[in-house]
Design an enzyme around this catalytic site. Structure first.
Site, PDB file in Angstrom:
ATOM      1  N   HIS A   1      47.172  39.279  39.572  1.00 46.99           N
ATOM      2  CA  HIS A   1      47.753  38.604  40.730  1.00 46.99           C
ATOM      3  C   HIS A   1      48.375  37.288  40.286  1.00 46.99           C
ATOM      4  O   HIS A   1      48.323  36.926  39.114  1.00 46.99           O
ATOM      5  CB  HIS A   1      46.688  38.376  41.816  1.00 46.99           C
ATOM      6  CG  HIS A   1      45.749  37.252  41.525  1.00 46.99           C
ATOM      7  ND1 HIS A   1      45.322  36.362  42.484  1.00 46.99           N
ATOM      8  CD2 HIS A   1      45.150  36.834  40.375  1.00 46.99           C
ATOM      9  CE1 HIS A   1      44.495  35.477  41.952  1.00 46.99           C
ATOM     10  NE2 HIS A   1      44.373  35.738  40.676  1.00 46.99           N
TER      11      HIS A   1
ATOM     12  N   CYS B   1      47.779  28.892  38.163  1.00 49.43           N
ATOM     13  CA  CYS B   1      47.609  30.273  38.648  1.00 49.43           C
ATOM     14  C   CYS B   1      48.870  30.871  39.256  1.00 49.43           C
ATOM     15  O   CYS B   1      48.863  32.026  39.688  1.00 49.43           O
ATOM     16  CB  CYS B   1      46.470  30.335  39.651  1.00 49.43           C
ATOM     17  SG  CYS B   1      44.881  29.907  38.930  1.00 49.43           S
TER      18      CYS B   1
ATOM     19  N   HIS C   1      48.576  36.739  36.101  1.00 50.23           N
ATOM     20  CA  HIS C   1      47.371  36.832  35.279  1.00 50.23           C
ATOM     21  C   HIS C   1      46.376  37.802  35.916  1.00 50.23           C
ATOM     22  O   HIS C   1      46.609  38.307  37.005  1.00 50.23           O
ATOM     23  CB  HIS C   1      46.728  35.445  35.108  1.00 50.23           C
ATOM     24  CG  HIS C   1      46.216  34.862  36.387  1.00 50.23           C
ATOM     25  ND1 HIS C   1      47.049  34.312  37.349  1.00 50.23           N
ATOM     26  CD2 HIS C   1      44.963  34.735  36.878  1.00 50.23           C
ATOM     27  CE1 HIS C   1      46.331  33.872  38.364  1.00 50.23           C
ATOM     28  NE2 HIS C   1      45.055  34.119  38.105  1.00 50.23           N
TER      29      HIS C   1
ATOM     30  N   HIS D   1      41.989  39.180  36.411  1.00 53.27           N
ATOM     31  CA  HIS D   1      40.566  38.859  36.436  1.00 53.27           C
ATOM     32  C   HIS D   1      39.762  40.150  36.389  1.00 53.27           C
ATOM     33  O   HIS D   1      40.235  41.212  36.794  1.00 53.27           O
ATOM     34  CB  HIS D   1      40.174  38.134  37.740  1.00 53.27           C
ATOM     35  CG  HIS D   1      40.824  36.820  37.932  1.00 53.27           C
ATOM     36  ND1 HIS D   1      40.369  35.673  37.311  1.00 53.27           N
ATOM     37  CD2 HIS D   1      41.883  36.448  38.684  1.00 53.27           C
ATOM     38  CE1 HIS D   1      41.134  34.665  37.679  1.00 53.27           C
ATOM     39  NE2 HIS D   1      42.064  35.111  38.506  1.00 53.27           N
TER      40      HIS D   1
ATOM     41  N   HIS E   1      42.273  48.078  38.513  1.00 46.60           N
ATOM     42  CA  HIS E   1      43.426  48.230  37.622  1.00 46.60           C
ATOM     43  C   HIS E   1      44.736  48.312  38.405  1.00 46.60           C
ATOM     44  O   HIS E   1      45.558  49.206  38.184  1.00 46.60           O
ATOM     45  CB  HIS E   1      43.241  49.443  36.691  1.00 46.60           C
ATOM     46  CG  HIS E   1      42.272  49.158  35.595  1.00 46.60           C
ATOM     47  ND1 HIS E   1      40.917  49.172  35.805  1.00 46.60           N
ATOM     48  CD2 HIS E   1      42.460  48.814  34.304  1.00 46.60           C
ATOM     49  CE1 HIS E   1      40.302  48.866  34.672  1.00 46.60           C
ATOM     50  NE2 HIS E   1      41.217  48.631  33.748  1.00 46.60           N
TER      51      HIS E   1
ATOM     52  N   GLU F   1      35.589  35.502  40.487  1.00 45.82           N
ATOM     53  CA  GLU F   1      36.788  35.627  39.661  1.00 45.82           C
ATOM     54  C   GLU F   1      36.390  35.600  38.196  1.00 45.82           C
ATOM     55  O   GLU F   1      37.057  36.167  37.357  1.00 45.82           O
ATOM     56  CB  GLU F   1      37.758  34.487  39.944  1.00 45.82           C
ATOM     57  CG  GLU F   1      38.646  34.745  41.103  1.00 45.82           C
ATOM     58  CD  GLU F   1      39.793  33.752  41.174  1.00 45.82           C
ATOM     59  OE1 GLU F   1      40.770  34.081  41.847  1.00 45.82           O
ATOM     60  OE2 GLU F   1      39.718  32.683  40.568  1.00 45.82           O
TER      61      GLU F   1
END
Length: 160
Positions: free
Chosen positions: A20, A28, A32, A34, A71, A147
Site C-alpha cells: 500500500h 509512507c 511499500h 507489510h 499478497h 503493521e
C-alpha cells in the site's frame, strides 16, 4: 462477571502480506508492504454454555478476511487523494503526482479513506460484526492490526 477473550494472530498465524501507500505522508507515500498480524478481543459475560464465545467461529471469520487481503495491493476507494480507474484487466491509481498501474487480480479496493492500519482495523471490526452472529453476552468487539511487531492499531465497537 466481566470476561475477555483474545485471539493472538501472531501465535495462530493470522497474518497477511500486502502492499500500500499513504498519500501525503513523508515516508509512507512511497509504495511499500507489510506483513500484517490480526488480533481480536471480545468483552462481555460468560454465557449459558460457560463461554464468552466459541473461538472456532471467530478464527474462521478472521481467516476468510485474511485470505481476501493476502499478497495483494490495497487501495482506498473513499480517498480524496487517490483517483482509481478500473478496466477489465488493470487498476490505475493516481495520487499526489504518482501513477501506478496494477493487474486487476492483484488489487483489493477497500471502502476506506486511507489504507492505514487504523482504517483497516475499523473496516475489519465492522465486517466481523456484519458477518458473525454475536451472542447477547458479548458486549464489545475489538480488532488490532499490527503493521510490524510492536505497532498495533486497535478499533473497538460496543455492541450493547
Amino acid at each position: 462477571m466481566k470476561m475477555q477473550l483474545e485471539i493472538d494472530g501472531e501465535y495462530l498465524g493470522l497474518r497477511f502480506s500486502a502492499c500500500h501507500f499513504i498519500p501525503r505522508h513523508d515516508k509512507c507515500s512511497r509504495f511499500h508492504g507489510h506483513s500484517y498480524v490480526v488480533r481480536l478481543k471480545l468483552e462481555g459475560e460468560i454465557g449459558e454454555n460457560g463461554m464468552l464465545m466459541d473461538f472456532v467461529v471467530l478464527k474462521k471469520e478472521l481467516r476468510q478476511m485474511i485470505a481476501l487481503l493476502d499478497h495483494t495491493t490495497l487501495l482506498p476507494s473513499d480517498s480524496e487523494d487517490v483517483l482509481i480507474e478500473l478496466t477489465d484487466t488493470s487498476v490505475e491509481a493516481v495520487a499526489c503526482g504518482k501513477r501506478y498501474v496494477f493487474p486487476a487480480e492483484d488489487v483489493v479496493i477497500l471502502d476506506i479513506p486511507n489504507t492505514t492500519a487504523e482504517e483497516m482495523s475499523k473496516l475489519m471490526v465492522h465486517k466481523m460484526i456484519n458477518d458473525v452472529a454475536f451472542p447477547e453476552n458479548v458486549r464489545s468487539v475489538s480488532i488490532g492490526l499490527d503493521e510490524e511487531r510492536g505497532q498495533t492499531a486497535w478499533y473497538t465497537v460496543e455492541l450493547r
